[in-house]
Each structure stands twice: as C-alpha cells, then as structure tokens.
Design a protein around this motif. Sequence first.
Motif, PDB file in Angstrom:
ATOM      1  N   PRO A  35       0.803  -1.233   0.000  1.00 29.49           N
ATOM      2  CA  PRO A  35       0.000   0.000   0.000  1.00 29.49           C
ATOM      3  C   PRO A  35       0.837   1.285   0.000  1.00 29.49           C
ATOM      4  O   PRO A  35       0.455   2.268  -0.639  1.00 29.49           O
ATOM      5  CB  PRO A  35      -0.833  -0.116   1.286  1.00 29.49           C
ATOM      6  N   GLU A  36       1.981   1.262   0.658  1.00 28.56           N
ATOM      7  CA  GLU A  36       2.826   2.455   0.686  1.00 28.56           C
ATOM      8  C   GLU A  36       3.417   2.723  -0.699  1.00 28.56           C
ATOM      9  O   GLU A  36       3.491   3.868  -1.142  1.00 28.56           O
ATOM     10  CB  GLU A  36       3.935   2.285   1.736  1.00 28.56           C
TER      11      GLU A  36
ATOM     12  N   ASN B  13       2.031   1.778  -3.527  1.00 33.81           N
ATOM     13  CA  ASN B  13       0.884   2.218  -4.312  1.00 33.81           C
ATOM     14  C   ASN B  13       0.632   3.714  -4.107  1.00 33.81           C
ATOM     15  O   ASN B  13       0.437   4.458  -5.079  1.00 33.81           O
ATOM     16  CB  ASN B  13      -0.346   1.391  -3.937  1.00 33.81           C
ATOM     17  N   SER B  14       0.660   4.151  -2.864  1.00 34.66           N
ATOM     18  CA  SER B  14       0.461   5.579  -2.566  1.00 34.66           C
ATOM     19  C   SER B  14       1.551   6.429  -3.210  1.00 34.66           C
ATOM     20  O   SER B  14       1.277   7.509  -3.749  1.00 34.66           O
ATOM     21  CB  SER B  14       0.458   5.812  -1.057  1.00 34.66           C
ATOM     22  N   HIS B  15       2.775   5.939  -3.159  1.00 35.78           N
ATOM     23  CA  HIS B  15       3.887   6.680  -3.758  1.00 35.78           C
ATOM     24  C   HIS B  15       3.723   6.781  -5.275  1.00 35.78           C
ATOM     25  O   HIS B  15       3.947   7.851  -5.854  1.00 35.78           O
ATOM     26  CB  HIS B  15       5.216   6.017  -3.392  1.00 35.78           C
TER      27      HIS B  15
ATOM     28  N   MET C 171       0.979   6.813  -6.930  1.00 35.96           N
ATOM     29  CA  MET C 171      -0.080   7.793  -7.204  1.00 35.96           C
ATOM     30  C   MET C 171       0.425   9.217  -7.001  1.00 35.96           C
ATOM     31  O   MET C 171       0.101  10.113  -7.793  1.00 35.96           O
ATOM     32  CB  MET C 171      -1.299   7.518  -6.319  1.00 35.96           C
ATOM     33  N   ALA C 172       1.223   9.438  -5.956  1.00 38.96           N
ATOM     34  CA  ALA C 172       1.766  10.778  -5.711  1.00 38.96           C
ATOM     35  C   ALA C 172       2.680  11.214  -6.854  1.00 38.96           C
ATOM     36  O   ALA C 172       2.602  12.353  -7.332  1.00 38.96           O
ATOM     37  CB  ALA C 172       2.511  10.806  -4.379  1.00 38.96           C
TER      38      ALA C 172
END
Length: 140
Positions: A54-55, A57-59, A61-62
């Motif tokens: 998840p981390e 994935n978040s990166h 997207m950012a």
Amino acid sequence: MATVFTKIIQGELPGRFVWRDDRCVAFLSINPLRHGHALVVPVQEVDHWLDLDPEVNSHLMAVSQRIGQAQMAAFSPTRIGLMIAGLEVPHVHLHVVPIDGVHDMDFANAARDPDAAAMDQARDDLVAALRSAGHDPGVD
C-alpha cells in the motif's frame, strides 16, 4: 526473468526518464497515445497493482500526480488521463496521458514510430515543469 521495464530501469534498454527515486521511475512511452505520455513504474517487479504494498501504491499515485501536473503545465491539455491496464508487460505501470477526450486513451491510436526529436523535447519539457513546480525529479 527481468521484465522489459526492469531492463529500462537498470539501463540495459534505453528510456527517456522524467522521474527517478528509490521506489519508482517514470519514463516516456515508446508508443505514446499523446505527446508526453509517461509511464510510472515501481522499481520492484510486481505483476498486478492489487499486489502492491500500500505504501508503494500511494507513492506511485503521488508521483503520477506530479507528472500529471507537469504535463498540464507543459502541454496544456484539457485533462490528464490515468490508466492502469497491466496487460502489455507483467510489471505494474501507470499510464499518465495528456488528453483532450476519452478517445485519446485508446491504445489502437498509439504512435508506432514517434519522432525522436519530439520525444526528447517532451522529456525535457516535463523535467523542466517538474523542477519549476519545486520537485527534484532525480534525473539529468
């Protein structure tokens, strides 16, 4: 066996990089849907985006958002499209595409032999826009 994206990340195959950090890279598509079409790819080989940490994935997207903002500044499209298809290469990649309509996200319209000088210019324009926005894209 390493994916084509891993080979690009490791420098075994050429790529027009617009972003590089310890978790992901972004480079221009060799068959762009539109001028400035970029792929955001994790360094770690993961086949399906559902399996991403998840981390990470978040990166992704950012970074995709930063790339999209740079595309908006550099190319002035109507919108920035984002797609995770994942069928072409078994390595997660986010397509970040300057678009003027939904038809611009149709892979049937991808350029098969894009102009190298135009691709180099798109790369330079994106890197400049990222820097102008205060980001360090990690590329020369």
